[in-house]
Design a protein around this motif. Structure first.
Motif, PDB file in Angstrom:
ATOM      1  N   TRP A  41       0.789  -1.389  -0.118  1.00 56.70           N
ATOM      2  CA  TRP A  41       0.057  -0.042  -0.119  1.00 56.70           C
ATOM      3  C   TRP A  41       0.760   1.433   0.073  1.00 56.70           C
ATOM      4  O   TRP A  41       1.796   1.301   0.821  1.00 56.70           O
ATOM      5  CB  TRP A  41      -0.915   0.072   1.252  1.00 56.70           C
ATOM      6  N   GLN A  42       0.648   2.038  -0.733  1.00 56.26           N
ATOM      7  CA  GLN A  42       1.192   3.537  -1.027  1.00 56.26           C
ATOM      8  C   GLN A  42       0.287   4.598  -0.717  1.00 56.26           C
ATOM      9  O   GLN A  42      -0.704   4.425  -1.138  1.00 56.26           O
ATOM     10  CB  GLN A  42       2.134   3.778  -2.317  1.00 56.26           C
ATOM     11  N   VAL A  43       0.703   5.491   0.233  1.00 59.48           N
ATOM     12  CA  VAL A  43      -0.206   6.491   0.653  1.00 59.48           C
ATOM     13  C   VAL A  43       0.694   7.775   0.957  1.00 59.48           C
ATOM     14  O   VAL A  43       1.845   7.654   1.355  1.00 59.48           O
ATOM     15  CB  VAL A  43      -0.813   6.040   1.817  1.00 59.48           C
ATOM     16  N   PRO A  44       0.086   8.905   0.425  1.00 59.15           N
ATOM     17  CA  PRO A  44       0.938  10.210   0.906  1.00 59.15           C
ATOM     18  C   PRO A  44       1.327  10.432   2.167  1.00 59.15           C
ATOM     19  O   PRO A  44       0.449  10.131   3.160  1.00 59.15           O
ATOM     20  CB  PRO A  44      -0.039  11.282   0.330  1.00 59.15           C
ATOM     21  N   LYS A  45       2.318  10.742   2.615  1.00 51.83           N
ATOM     22  CA  LYS A  45       2.939  11.075   3.926  1.00 51.83           C
ATOM     23  C   LYS A  45       2.056  11.665   4.337  1.00 51.83           C
ATOM     24  O   LYS A  45       1.512  13.050   3.896  1.00 51.83           O
ATOM     25  CB  LYS A  45       4.661  11.730   4.029  1.00 51.83           C
ATOM     26  N   GLY A  46       1.666  11.719   5.830  1.00 51.47           N
ATOM     27  CA  GLY A  46       0.721  12.367   6.589  1.00 51.47           C
ATOM     28  C   GLY A  46      -0.713  11.992   6.320  1.00 51.47           C
ATOM     29  O   GLY A  46      -1.444  12.507   7.091  1.00 51.47           O
ATOM     30  N   ASN A  47      -0.973  11.147   5.659  1.00 51.69           N
ATOM     31  CA  ASN A  47      -2.255  10.379   5.253  1.00 51.69           C
ATOM     32  C   ASN A  47      -2.558   9.182   5.866  1.00 51.69           C
ATOM     33  O   ASN A  47      -3.734   8.710   5.695  1.00 51.69           O
ATOM     34  CB  ASN A  47      -2.814  10.533   3.894  1.00 51.69           C
ATOM     35  N   THR A  48      -1.602   8.478   6.372  1.00 53.98           N
ATOM     36  CA  THR A  48      -1.525   7.022   6.724  1.00 53.98           C
ATOM     37  C   THR A  48      -2.821   6.865   7.773  1.00 53.98           C
ATOM     38  O   THR A  48      -3.710   5.947   7.252  1.00 53.98           O
ATOM     39  CB  THR A  48      -0.323   6.726   7.478  1.00 53.98           C
ATOM     40  N   LEU A  49      -2.997   7.456   8.816  1.00 55.45           N
ATOM     41  CA  LEU A  49      -3.945   7.154   9.768  1.00 55.45           C
ATOM     42  C   LEU A  49      -5.373   8.064   9.300  1.00 55.45           C
ATOM     43  O   LEU A  49      -6.294   7.385   9.900  1.00 55.45           O
ATOM     44  CB  LEU A  49      -3.613   7.597  11.195  1.00 55.45           C
ATOM     45  N   ASP A  50      -5.078   8.937   8.480  1.00 51.28           N
ATOM     46  CA  ASP A  50      -6.306   9.791   7.989  1.00 51.28           C
ATOM     47  C   ASP A  50      -7.061   9.006   6.907  1.00 51.28           C
ATOM     48  O   ASP A  50      -8.302   9.183   6.687  1.00 51.28           O
ATOM     49  CB  ASP A  50      -6.051  11.251   7.715  1.00 51.28           C
ATOM     50  N   SER A  51      -6.441   8.189   6.301  1.00 52.57           N
ATOM     51  CA  SER A  51      -6.997   7.417   4.839  1.00 52.57           C
ATOM     52  C   SER A  51      -8.304   6.695   5.311  1.00 52.57           C
ATOM     53  O   SER A  51      -8.059   6.068   6.653  1.00 52.57           O
ATOM     54  CB  SER A  51      -6.123   6.983   4.053  1.00 52.57           C
ATOM     55  N   THR A  52      -9.158   6.427   4.398  1.00 54.52           N
ATOM     56  CA  THR A  52     -10.385   5.430   4.771  1.00 54.52           C
ATOM     57  C   THR A  52      -9.622   4.063   4.910  1.00 54.52           C
ATOM     58  O   THR A  52     -10.015   3.518   5.925  1.00 54.52           O
ATOM     59  CB  THR A  52     -11.210   5.491   3.631  1.00 54.52           C
ATOM     60  N   PHE A  53      -8.747   3.703   4.129  1.00 57.27           N
ATOM     61  CA  PHE A  53      -8.210   2.602   4.253  1.00 57.27           C
ATOM     62  C   PHE A  53      -7.115   2.328   5.408  1.00 57.27           C
ATOM     63  O   PHE A  53      -7.160   1.288   6.078  1.00 57.27           O
ATOM     64  CB  PHE A  53      -7.221   2.157   2.996  1.00 57.27           C
ATOM     65  N   GLY A  54      -6.516   3.471   5.870  1.00 51.93           N
ATOM     66  CA  GLY A  54      -5.731   3.338   7.091  1.00 51.93           C
ATOM     67  C   GLY A  54      -6.512   3.004   8.266  1.00 51.93           C
ATOM     68  O   GLY A  54      -6.096   2.365   9.229  1.00 51.93           O
ATOM     69  N   LYS A  55      -7.987   3.614   8.320  1.00 54.13           N
ATOM     70  CA  LYS A  55      -8.577   3.014   9.361  1.00 54.13           C
ATOM     71  C   LYS A  55      -9.126   1.695   9.534  1.00 54.13           C
ATOM     72  O   LYS A  55      -9.513   1.087  10.582  1.00 54.13           O
ATOM     73  CB  LYS A  55     -10.002   3.973   9.445  1.00 54.13           C
TER      74      LYS A  55
END
Length: 176
Positions: free
Chosen positions: A134-148
């Protein structure tokens, strides 16, 4: 054989433990050449036993010693190297890449969750050789829908995740 145990939920949400204590538990459970890599619960060790047997022994030892329900995922050196070598994403300083270590088939569950999640720009996922990346912009890891999804209680015994850079550090320790 060299292994790495990837522990789930260590040093987050109140489950705090010193890696020196974790290493001691591994040694007392009969593991040799025990070292920790980072404070996120990556324990490199050697044993003549098979991974499924080690999982049972070490989860019980960790649960008993730390009074919590331990979940860990054991991978051989070759399997650990596959996580690093299979990374499908180009390194980008603005993005984090995570890899998921888990039970067989969990990559398909994760991909389904990812496909159902709202995505941020540049967020993507791929399965390579039964490994979910999984690749995600830095700073969005826990805020992303998938991160939850990563914190879902129903999946807590299915997988754990690590930043791809952790695998490089684990492999270096295994090769020492």
């Amino acid at each position: 054989m060299n292994y790495c145990a990837f522990l789930r939920g260590v040093n987050v949400k109140g489950t705090n433990m010193k890696m020196a204590d974790v290493c001691q538990v591994f040694k007392e459970a009969g593991m040799k050449d025990v070292f920790s890599v980072l404070a996120s619960g990556n324990i490199v060790f050697s044993s003549d036993k098979k991974a499924d047997e080690l999982k049972k022994i070490l989860e019980k030892a960790m649960s008993d010693h730390f009074s919590y329900e331990a979940f860990l995922f054991i991978r051989s050196q070759k399997e650990t190297e596959a996580f690093w070598n299979g990374n499908p994403f180009t390194k980008n300083e603005d993005l984090h890449t995570y890899t998921f270590v888990g039970n067989p088939g969990v990559e398909n569950i994760l991909m389904q969750e990812f496909e159902n999640a709202a995505k941020t720009e540049n967020e993507k996922a791929e399965i390579v050789n039964n490994i979910f990346y999984w690749q995600v912009p830095k700073g969005n890891t826990l805020d992303s829908t998938f991160g939850k999804v990563l914190g879902k209680k129903s999946l807590k015994d299915q997988f754990t995740s690590r930043n791809i850079n952790t695998f490089e550090k684990v492999i270096k320790k295994m090769l020492q």
